[in-house]
Motif scaffolding. Structure first.
Motif, PDB file in Angstrom:
ATOM      1  N   LEU A  64       0.565  -1.369   0.254  1.00 38.76           N
ATOM      2  CA  LEU A  64       0.072   0.044   0.028  1.00 38.76           C
ATOM      3  C   LEU A  64       0.857   1.111   0.212  1.00 38.76           C
ATOM      4  N   ILE A  65       0.979   2.017  -1.218  1.00 42.03           N
ATOM      5  CA  ILE A  65       1.790   3.304  -1.098  1.00 42.03           C
ATOM      6  C   ILE A  65       1.434   4.546  -0.396  1.00 42.03           C
ATOM      7  N   GLU A  66      -0.317   4.505  -1.124  1.00 40.71           N
ATOM      8  CA  GLU A  66      -0.830   5.480  -1.371  1.00 40.71           C
ATOM      9  C   GLU A  66      -2.102   5.441  -0.750  1.00 40.71           C
ATOM     10  N   ARG A  67      -2.825   6.746  -0.359  1.00 37.32           N
ATOM     11  CA  ARG A  67      -4.596   6.389  -0.131  1.00 37.32           C
ATOM     12  C   ARG A  67      -5.434   6.295  -0.627  1.00 37.32           C
ATOM     13  N   TYR A  73     -16.370  -0.775  -4.747  1.00 35.41           N
ATOM     14  CA  TYR A  73     -16.063  -1.997  -4.591  1.00 35.41           C
ATOM     15  C   TYR A  73     -16.077  -3.362  -3.484  1.00 35.41           C
ATOM     16  N   LEU A  74     -16.606  -2.984  -2.748  1.00 37.21           N
ATOM     17  CA  LEU A  74     -16.438  -3.600  -1.394  1.00 37.21           C
ATOM     18  C   LEU A  74     -18.023  -4.761  -1.170  1.00 37.21           C
ATOM     19  N   SER A  75     -18.400  -4.819  -2.070  1.00 39.94           N
ATOM     20  CA  SER A  75     -19.841  -5.420  -2.480  1.00 39.94           C
ATOM     21  C   SER A  75     -19.044  -6.091  -2.972  1.00 39.94           C
ATOM     22  N   GLY A  76     -19.954  -7.876  -1.536  1.00 37.27           N
ATOM     23  CA  GLY A  76     -18.855  -9.357  -1.996  1.00 37.27           C
ATOM     24  C   GLY A  76     -18.190  -9.389  -1.152  1.00 37.27           C
ATOM     25  N   VAL A  77     -16.661  -8.511  -1.268  1.00 35.85           N
ATOM     26  CA  VAL A  77     -15.879  -8.870  -0.574  1.00 35.85           C
ATOM     27  C   VAL A  77     -15.669  -9.517   1.562  1.00 35.85           C
ATOM     28  N   GLU A  78     -14.693 -10.558   1.020  1.00 38.69           N
ATOM     29  CA  GLU A  78     -15.185 -11.328   2.447  1.00 38.69           C
ATOM     30  C   GLU A  78     -13.881 -10.404   3.114  1.00 38.69           C
ATOM     31  N   LEU A  79     -12.631 -10.484   2.667  1.00 39.12           N
ATOM     32  CA  LEU A  79     -11.624  -9.915   3.171  1.00 39.12           C
ATOM     33  C   LEU A  79     -10.588  -8.819   2.595  1.00 39.12           C
ATOM     34  N   VAL A  80      -9.836  -8.025   3.107  1.00 38.68           N
ATOM     35  CA  VAL A  80      -9.498  -7.146   3.017  1.00 38.68           C
ATOM     36  C   VAL A  80      -8.023  -6.989   3.675  1.00 38.68           C
ATOM     37  N   VAL A  81      -6.888  -6.628   3.248  1.00 40.10           N
ATOM     38  CA  VAL A  81      -5.611  -7.228   3.571  1.00 40.10           C
ATOM     39  C   VAL A  81      -4.214  -6.046   3.453  1.00 40.10           C
ATOM     40  N   ALA A  82      -4.237  -5.389   4.277  1.00 37.15           N
ATOM     41  CA  ALA A  82      -3.104  -4.731   4.142  1.00 37.15           C
ATOM     42  C   ALA A  82      -1.444  -4.405   4.047  1.00 37.15           C
ATOM     43  N   GLY A  83      -1.127  -3.990   3.784  1.00 33.63           N
ATOM     44  CA  GLY A  83       1.779  -4.101   3.856  1.00 33.63           C
ATOM     45  C   GLY A  83       1.767  -3.072   3.381  1.00 33.63           C
ATOM     46  N   GLY A  84       2.851  -3.505   3.441  1.00 30.70           N
ATOM     47  CA  GLY A  84       4.293  -2.194   2.957  1.00 30.70           C
ATOM     48  C   GLY A  84       4.337  -3.400   2.688  1.00 30.70           C
ATOM     49  N   LEU A 101      -8.405   1.953   5.738  1.00 31.21           N
ATOM     50  CA  LEU A 101      -9.032   0.885   4.503  1.00 31.21           C
ATOM     51  C   LEU A 101      -9.752   0.409   5.823  1.00 31.21           C
ATOM     52  N   ARG A 102      -9.219   0.324   7.231  1.00 33.11           N
ATOM     53  CA  ARG A 102      -9.654  -0.332   7.869  1.00 33.11           C
ATOM     54  C   ARG A 102     -11.243   0.603   8.036  1.00 33.11           C
ATOM     55  N   GLN A 103     -11.388   1.609   8.757  1.00 31.36           N
ATOM     56  CA  GLN A 103     -12.577   1.878   8.361  1.00 31.36           C
ATOM     57  C   GLN A 103     -13.213   1.632   7.375  1.00 31.36           C
ATOM     58  N   GLN A 104     -12.906   1.779   6.165  1.00 29.00           N
ATOM     59  CA  GLN A 104     -14.519   1.203   5.046  1.00 29.00           C
ATOM     60  C   GLN A 104     -14.344  -0.112   5.298  1.00 29.00           C
TER      61      GLN A 104
END
Length: 146
Positions: A64-67, A73-84, A101-104
């Protein structure tokens, strides 16, 4: 912002590069994804990904290099992962982008995992340079997975 690279990677099964496989194959997959290399093309590519008949959708924003805003696009998504990134030449990861991202995810009832903070990490305006061996332990200290 348009020329900055924003690598948003997803768990990929049968979608490679720009080739889209038949719907019958897609419906049978467990997890699916599509890479978004340029932030300027994120809307185009994520809208394609959102419309595919996939059982388990995961969005992996690493590095993740930018906000980024993935709410549409979160409809139907089960998991979001973030990292550097983990390298001495890595681009910095700002903790505020991770929290955004977590707030979303929280607002949409989606699981969120923060996997690694990256070698160059910014928190509360202060820059840190971390050893690769410490990237995971620092994330666990944050305790922000949902």
């Amino acid at each position: 912002m348009g020329s900055k690279l924003a690598y948003v990677f997803f768990v990929t099964a049968f979608l490679i590069s720009s080739r889209v496989y038949p719907r019958a194959i897609l419906a049978a997959t467990l997890a699916m994804g599509y890479p978004v290399a340029l932030l300027a093309r994120a809307d185009e590519r994520l809208s394609i990904f959102s419309g595919l008949p996939i059982r388990h959708k995961n969005i992996i924003c690493q590095p993740l290099i930018e906000r980024i805003d993935i709410r549409p696009y979160l409809s139907g998504v089960e998991l979001v992962v973030a990292g550097g990134e983990s390298d001495r030449n890595a681009r910095p990861l700002d903790y505020e982008w991770v929290l955004w991202l977590r707030q979303q995810c929280m607002e949409n009832g989606i699981h969120f995992e923060f996997r690694q903070c990256g070698t160059h990490f910014i928190k509360d305006g202060k820059r840190y340079t971390l050893a690769v061996k410490d990237l995971g332990s620092q994330v666990h200290k944050a305790g922000i997975d949902i």
